[in-house]
Design an enzyme around this catalytic site. Structure first.
Site, PDB file in Angstrom:
ATOM      1  N   ASP A  14      21.913  88.163   5.839  1.00  9.86           N
ATOM      2  CA  ASP A  14      21.734  88.222   7.303  1.00  9.86           C
ATOM      3  C   ASP A  14      20.772  87.151   7.810  1.00  9.86           C
ATOM      4  O   ASP A  14      20.087  87.345   8.812  1.00  9.86           O
ATOM      5  CB  ASP A  14      21.240  89.614   7.739  1.00  9.86           C
ATOM      6  CG  ASP A  14      22.085  90.732   7.168  1.00  9.86           C
ATOM      7  OD1 ASP A  14      23.309  90.701   7.378  1.00  9.86           O
ATOM      8  OD2 ASP A  14      21.532  91.622   6.503  1.00  9.86           O
ATOM      9  N   HIS A  42      29.590  87.353   9.168  1.00 13.65           N
ATOM     10  CA  HIS A  42      29.017  86.111   9.682  1.00 13.65           C
ATOM     11  C   HIS A  42      29.281  86.046  11.178  1.00 13.65           C
ATOM     12  O   HIS A  42      30.429  85.994  11.615  1.00 13.65           O
ATOM     13  CB  HIS A  42      29.622  84.903   8.964  1.00 13.65           C
ATOM     14  CG  HIS A  42      29.192  84.796   7.531  1.00 13.65           C
ATOM     15  ND1 HIS A  42      29.603  83.800   6.686  1.00 13.65           N
ATOM     16  CD2 HIS A  42      28.360  85.573   6.798  1.00 13.65           C
ATOM     17  CE1 HIS A  42      29.042  83.968   5.501  1.00 13.65           C
ATOM     18  NE2 HIS A  42      28.296  85.043   5.551  1.00 13.65           N
TER      19      HIS A  42
END
EC number: 6.3.4.4
Length: 438
Positions: A14, A42
């Protein structure tokens, strides 16, 4: 002269890899995914429009870029087709530019059932998987009983192999986990219908990569998750089921070791983690109870720290240079991309962990076991905050002096340059101080 660049998350995932991949694909012929599955999300924001990708390489939003899924990726045909459909609704064509390796292990319905049955059985000791069947699919690969994309090209052979492996897994589902078995015929019919929609995408991805190299074309290798979740080098057992370091670009795509020219390490300006596992610099805050550390709350709220795949709250904490320096070494990082600097715009004081205290002894070396990690107490240095917005800053010199000092301190501690700086979620809110492909 062309370059081959690997992008790696250096923390627990992340870090903002998708945005950076999308940004620098203006100079590439191809983007390659080489590990993981659809367990990572993503997130890309372009002109205010958000796109979330899980399997398809982030270069898909560039019309000239070929997107390759290497054999190191475990592939759910259902997830892939869902993602393709979502992109087509947004008028993004994938049919000619998306290619899949025949060597990709398949994620099938029984993998998902096994994943969830195991987490239920673990109870409070649950690892916190996404429940998407990633781990069981990798297990089948290593045990050499897994089915691969190439098997789908011969329906009769696939049906025979599927029957055998499903008998094995259904036995464990029913007798050990007390779960329901997965129906063979339903699974077979579903998967064979899916392959008709994707057959034209199946190509020798390794050969495709070497053709690009022979043609002197730039290639970007896109990592998923983060290096600290690596099955071998991460905080075991609170890890993912694949190798997430830069070395996986070699094994998961077929590029040669010496063909890699540059490794870009993505570093979030603070630290986050999803699910269980050690996190020495965590600032504990529970969003559901609105209770806990106030700075942890700020980082989570301002940073929108909720998983793109699961929606789960991410745990937040200060930047940890102990784990980061190990990660930089593991990945042979060439330069840093620092993301989410703007999330800390309101903070009075910022901390960086430079060492741990474990059993009364100070160390700059991360512990090996999760048990020792749990005993690690972070030792911090303090840096003044800048208390002003950095969003969309158009040059390094335009940043507040304190923000510049924070970046320079990271460079000093890491002994690496910050080559890219993200100052907001949009593609355009990025400072490229040195382009990896130049």
């Amino acid at each position: 002269m062309s370059k081959n660049v690997v992008i790696i998350g250096t923390q627990w995932g992340d870090e903002g890899k998708g945005k950076v991949v999308d940004l620098i694909t203006d100079k590439v012929a191809s983007v390659v995914r080489f590990q993981g599955g659809h367990n990572a999300g993503h997130t890309l924001v372009i002109n205010g429009k958000t796109t979330i990708l899980h399997l398809i390489p982030s270069g898909i939003l560039r019309n000239h870029v070929e997107c390759l899924i290497g054999h190191g990726v475990v592939l759910s045909m259902s997830a892939l087709l869902k993602e393709i459909a979502e992109l087509e609704v947004a008028d993004i064509d994938t049919t000619k530019r998306l290619k899949i390796s025949p060597g990709c292990p398949l994620i099938l319905p029984y993998h998902i059932e096994l994943d969830n049955a195991r987490e239920i059985k673990r109870g409070k000791a649950a690892i916190g998987t996404t429940g998407n069947g990633i781990g069981p699919a990798y297990e089948d690969k290593v045990a050499r009983r897994g089915l691969r994309v190439s098997d789908l090209l011969d329906p009769n052979l696939f049906a025979s192999k599927l029957k055998e492996v499903m008998e094995y897994h259904n036995f464990f589902l029913t007798h050990y986990y007390n779960a329901n078995p997965v129906d063979y015929q339903t699974t077979l019919d579903e998967v064979l219908s899916q392959v008709e929609q994707t057959k034209h995408m199946i190509v020798d991805v390794t050969e495709q990569i070497h053709q690009h190299i022979a043609n002197d074309e730039n290639i970007l290798f896109e990592g998923a998750q983060g290096a600290l979740l690596d099955i071998d080098q991460g905080t075991y057992p609170f890890v993912t089921s694949s190798n997430t370091t830069s070395g996986a670009a070699v094994t998961g795509s077929g590029i040669g070791v010496t063909d890699i020219d540059y490794v870009l390490g993505i570093v979030k300006a603070y630290t986050t983690r999803v699910g269980g596992g050690p996190f020495p610099t965590e600032l504990i805050y529970d969003v559901a109870l609105d209770k806990g550390d106030e700075i942890g709350k700020v980082l989570g709220t301002v940073g929108h720290e909720f998983g793109a795949t699961t929606g789960r709250q991410r745990r937040c904490g200060w930047l940890d240079m102990v784990t980061l320096k190990r990660s930089f070494n593991l990945n042979a990082v060439t330069g840093i991309c620092l993301t989410k600097l703007d999330v800390m715009d309101t903070l009075e004081t910022i901390k960086i962990c430079t060492s741990y205290e474990i059993d009364g002894v100070e160390t700059t070396i991360p512990p090996f076991s999760a048990e020792d990690y749990a005993k690690a107490k972070p030792i911090y240095i303090k840096i003044p905050g800048w208390k002003t917005s950095t969003i969309g800053t158009d040059s390094f010199d335009s940043l507040p002096v304190e923000a510049q000092s924070y970046i320079r301190k990271i460079e000093q501690l890491a002994n690496l340059p910050v080559d890219i700086l993200s100052t907001g979620p949009d593609r355009l809110q990025t400072l490229i101080l040195k382009h990896p492909f130049e």
